[in-house]
Design a protein around this motif. Structure first.
Motif, mmCIF file in Angstrom:
data_model
loop_
_atom_site.group_PDB
_atom_site.id
_atom_site.type_symbol
_atom_site.label_atom_id
_atom_site.label_comp_id
_atom_site.label_asym_id
_atom_site.label_seq_id
_atom_site.Cartn_x
_atom_site.Cartn_y
_atom_site.Cartn_z
ATOM 1 N N HIS A 223 0.805 -1.225 0.000
ATOM 2 C CA HIS A 223 0.000 0.000 0.000
ATOM 3 C C HIS A 223 0.834 1.270 0.000
ATOM 4 O O HIS A 223 0.328 2.347 0.300
ATOM 5 C CB HIS A 223 -0.950 0.000 1.192
ATOM 6 N N GLY A 224 2.120 1.163 -0.338
ATOM 7 C CA GLY A 224 2.971 2.341 -0.367
ATOM 8 C C GLY A 224 3.571 2.646 0.990
ATOM 9 O O GLY A 224 3.539 1.820 1.910
ATOM 10 N N SER A 225 4.124 3.855 1.137
ATOM 11 C CA SER A 225 4.861 4.177 2.356
ATOM 12 C C SER A 225 4.903 5.680 2.561
ATOM 13 O O SER A 225 4.871 6.455 1.597
ATOM 14 C CB SER A 225 6.295 3.632 2.235
ATOM 15 N N VAL A 226 5.030 6.092 3.821
ATOM 16 C CA VAL A 226 5.074 7.521 4.123
ATOM 17 C C VAL A 226 6.371 8.172 3.667
ATOM 18 O O VAL A 226 6.461 9.406 3.647
ATOM 19 C CB VAL A 226 4.879 7.792 5.633
ATOM 20 N N ASP A 227 7.384 7.388 3.302
ATOM 21 C CA ASP A 227 8.619 7.996 2.796
ATOM 22 C C ASP A 227 8.769 7.812 1.283
ATOM 23 O O ASP A 227 9.846 8.029 0.736
ATOM 24 C CB ASP A 227 9.852 7.470 3.534
ATOM 25 N N TRP A 228 7.689 7.399 0.595
ATOM 26 C CA TRP A 228 7.696 7.343 -0.867
ATOM 27 C C TRP A 228 6.997 8.602 -1.384
ATOM 28 O O TRP A 228 5.857 8.896 -1.022
ATOM 29 C CB TRP A 228 6.947 6.120 -1.379
ATOM 30 N N ASP A 233 9.783 15.952 -11.170
ATOM 31 C CA ASP A 233 9.716 15.479 -12.556
ATOM 32 C C ASP A 233 8.777 14.297 -12.725
ATOM 33 O O ASP A 233 8.712 13.686 -13.796
ATOM 34 C CB ASP A 233 11.119 15.105 -13.052
ATOM 35 N N GLY A 234 8.044 13.943 -11.660
ATOM 36 C CA GLY A 234 7.067 12.858 -11.744
ATOM 37 C C GLY A 234 7.609 11.492 -11.383
ATOM 38 O O GLY A 234 6.846 10.534 -11.295
ATOM 39 N N THR A 235 8.914 11.375 -11.168
ATOM 40 C CA THR A 235 9.486 10.083 -10.808
ATOM 41 C C THR A 235 9.219 9.770 -9.346
ATOM 42 O O THR A 235 8.959 10.652 -8.534
ATOM 43 C CB THR A 235 11.000 10.053 -11.068
ATOM 44 N N LEU A 236 9.306 8.483 -9.009
ATOM 45 C CA LEU A 236 9.045 8.023 -7.648
ATOM 46 C C LEU A 236 10.358 7.863 -6.907
ATOM 47 O O LEU A 236 11.286 7.210 -7.388
ATOM 48 C CB LEU A 236 8.297 6.687 -7.697
ATOM 49 N N VAL A 237 10.442 8.472 -5.727
ATOM 50 C CA VAL A 237 11.661 8.385 -4.932
ATOM 51 C C VAL A 237 11.302 8.044 -3.480
ATOM 52 O O VAL A 237 10.181 8.253 -3.030
ATOM 53 C CB VAL A 237 12.462 9.708 -4.947
ATOM 54 N N SER A 250 1.428 15.856 0.256
ATOM 55 C CA SER A 250 0.324 15.434 -0.612
ATOM 56 C C SER A 250 0.826 14.582 -1.770
ATOM 57 O O SER A 250 0.039 13.930 -2.451
ATOM 58 C CB SER A 250 -0.426 16.654 -1.158
ATOM 59 N N GLU A 251 2.141 14.561 -1.996
ATOM 60 C CA GLU A 251 2.743 13.718 -3.028
ATOM 61 C C GLU A 251 3.209 12.371 -2.471
ATOM 62 O O GLU A 251 3.897 11.617 -3.154
ATOM 63 C CB GLU A 251 3.927 14.450 -3.681
ATOM 64 N N THR A 252 2.851 12.070 -1.227
ATOM 65 C CA THR A 252 3.186 10.775 -0.633
ATOM 66 C C THR A 252 2.460 9.670 -1.392
ATOM 67 O O THR A 252 1.276 9.791 -1.720
ATOM 68 C CB THR A 252 2.775 10.737 0.852
ATOM 69 N N ILE A 253 3.171 8.584 -1.663
ATOM 70 C CA ILE A 253 2.596 7.485 -2.434
ATOM 71 C C ILE A 253 1.942 6.491 -1.485
ATOM 72 O O ILE A 253 2.593 5.614 -0.911
ATOM 73 C CB ILE A 253 3.664 6.790 -3.301
ATOM 74 N N ILE A 254 0.668 6.665 -1.289
ATOM 75 C CA ILE A 254 -0.129 5.804 -0.419
ATOM 76 C C ILE A 254 -1.292 5.267 -1.241
ATOM 77 O O ILE A 254 -1.965 6.007 -1.953
ATOM 78 C CB ILE A 254 -0.656 6.581 0.805
#
Length: 393
Positions: A223-228, A233-237, A250-254
């Motif tokens: 389900h993603g992570s609070v540090d993703w 540039d739209g890439t995932l880090v 708001s860009e966190t990947i959850i």
């Protein structure tokens, strides 16, 4: 006639299996002061102070079943955004009110930000015996001791087996407690990102996973992570806490993300569930253990069930779980529906073990403790004790 001691001995032998996957749900982080889904939902509600967003949030909750929590709200918002995007007016209805894609997206981003803040720093709701605790940037309350004890108990008894074993982890949790505990135990973690405090996403490539050493553990965060985070540039880090850059929560990947982000839904989440699917398809006998997971996520349940149903599948399931009320008058309890269905399946039921607070189930067999008492292994700390001592009470 077999007894619960016989069942426990069988269970312990299975826990010596060389290939193990541990699935951790929200209950595994409860003692660490990270709220379960329903308290998390109420805390998010309390933190949305903008009147328009708060009103929309509550209107959406009114449309959903009473059993819905914050992930259901996010999913519903995603659906509404998809409807609005496809419509000529670029609007969608919530009740009798019409909302634009921008309004719906604003609420979605607000909720993601609040979830990230709560999970990063911790929150413990008030109870009959304890006052409310609120973690903040300068005063986090999240504790890692429980995860450290679990990792120690899991590996201390495997020193003779570790060179030829593989232990991997899957979690539906957003927090970083599992990877932090593994790192503090001097174990490497492969979470789909490059190494380092800030990492870039390259996914769970099977060829790469097969080269991992026994001291490096694959971690699939479904389900993603609070540090993703999504970079500019739209890439995932994978980012750091407390920096000016990569600081837009708001860009966190959850999961679930708003339907607008089609590519994000494909990657990382499609990659993550694909990796989960593959670990259950390995040719050698293996065990999937669950703790803190209540079997309320039908997506995850279906992935497990689909693999169990394949001819030749060698997955053994050990579920450490608390029974739920059966809905009838009195105090009777039952197993979650998925577990009850699986253990009674004629094809693979004999490979389903359930260690509940009431009994040990091995397929269709049930073993009660003598004398009758609550078994402690269903909780995260109770499981840690069982791994360390072999005692379930």
């Amino acid at each position: 006639m077999r007894t619960i001691e016989d069942g426990i001995e069988e269970l312990q032998k299975l826990l010596e299996c060389g290939v193990q996957y541990w699935l951790l749900g929200a209950g595994a982080s409860f003692d660490a002061k990270i709220p379960l889904m329903y308290p998390l939902t109420e805390r998010v509600n309390a933190l949305i102070i903008e009147p328009e967003l708060s009103d929309l949030f509550n209107k959406i909750r009114q449309e959903l079943p009473d059993s819905s929590h914050i992930e259901h709200v996010l999913s519903h918002i995603g659906d509404l955004i998809a409807l609005a995007t496809r419509s000529k007016s670029k609007k969608a209805y919530v009740g009798t009110n019409e909302y634009t894609t921008e309004q719906l997206q604003a609420l979605h981003e607000c909720i993601i930000s609040k979830i990230a803040e709560i999970i990063r720093y911790g929150y413990k709701p008030s109870s009959a015996t304890d006052a409310e605790e609120i973690g903040k940037l300068g005063n986090p309350i999240v504790e890692i001791e429980f995860h450290q004890a679990f990792i120690a108990a899991l590996f201390d008894g495997r020193s003779n087996l570790e060179a030829r074993s593989r232990v991997m982890f899957i979690t539906t949790n957003y927090d970083t407690l599992l990877e932090d505990a593994l790192t503090l135990a001097r174990r490497s973690v492969h979470d789909g990102f490059s190494a380092g405090g800030i990492g870039y996403w390259f996914g769970h490539d099977q060829a790469h996973v097969e080269t991992l050493s026994p001291q490096t553990h694959q971690l699939i965060k479904l389900h993603g992570s609070v540090d993703w985070l999504r970079a500019g540039d739209g890439t995932l880090v994978r980012g750091r806490y407390g920096t000016r850059y990569l600081s837009n929560l708001s860009e966190t990947i959850i999961y679930p993300q708003a339907t607008k982000y089609v590519e994000t839904q494909r990657d990382p989440f499609a990659n993550l569930f694909g990796a989960f699917r593959r670990v259950l398809q390995v040719s050698q006998s293996h065990v999937l253990c669950t703790v803190g997971y209540s079997f309320g996520d039908e997506h995850v349940n279906l992935e497990v069930q689909n693999q169990l149903e394949y001819k030749g599948n060698k997955t053994n399931v050990i579920a450490f779980v608390k029974e739920v009320p059966d809905g009838k008058p009195g105090t009777a309890t039952r197993l979650p529906d998925s577990l009850e269905r699986w253990r009674n399946n004629s094809q693979y039921g004999s490979r389903i073990y359930v260690a509940s607070d009431k009994a040990l189930y091995v397929g269709t067999e049930r073993f009660d403790p003598v004398p009758l008492s609550e078994l402690k292994w269903w909780s995260f700390s109770g499981l840690t004790t069982f791994l360390k001592t072999g005692r379930a009470l």
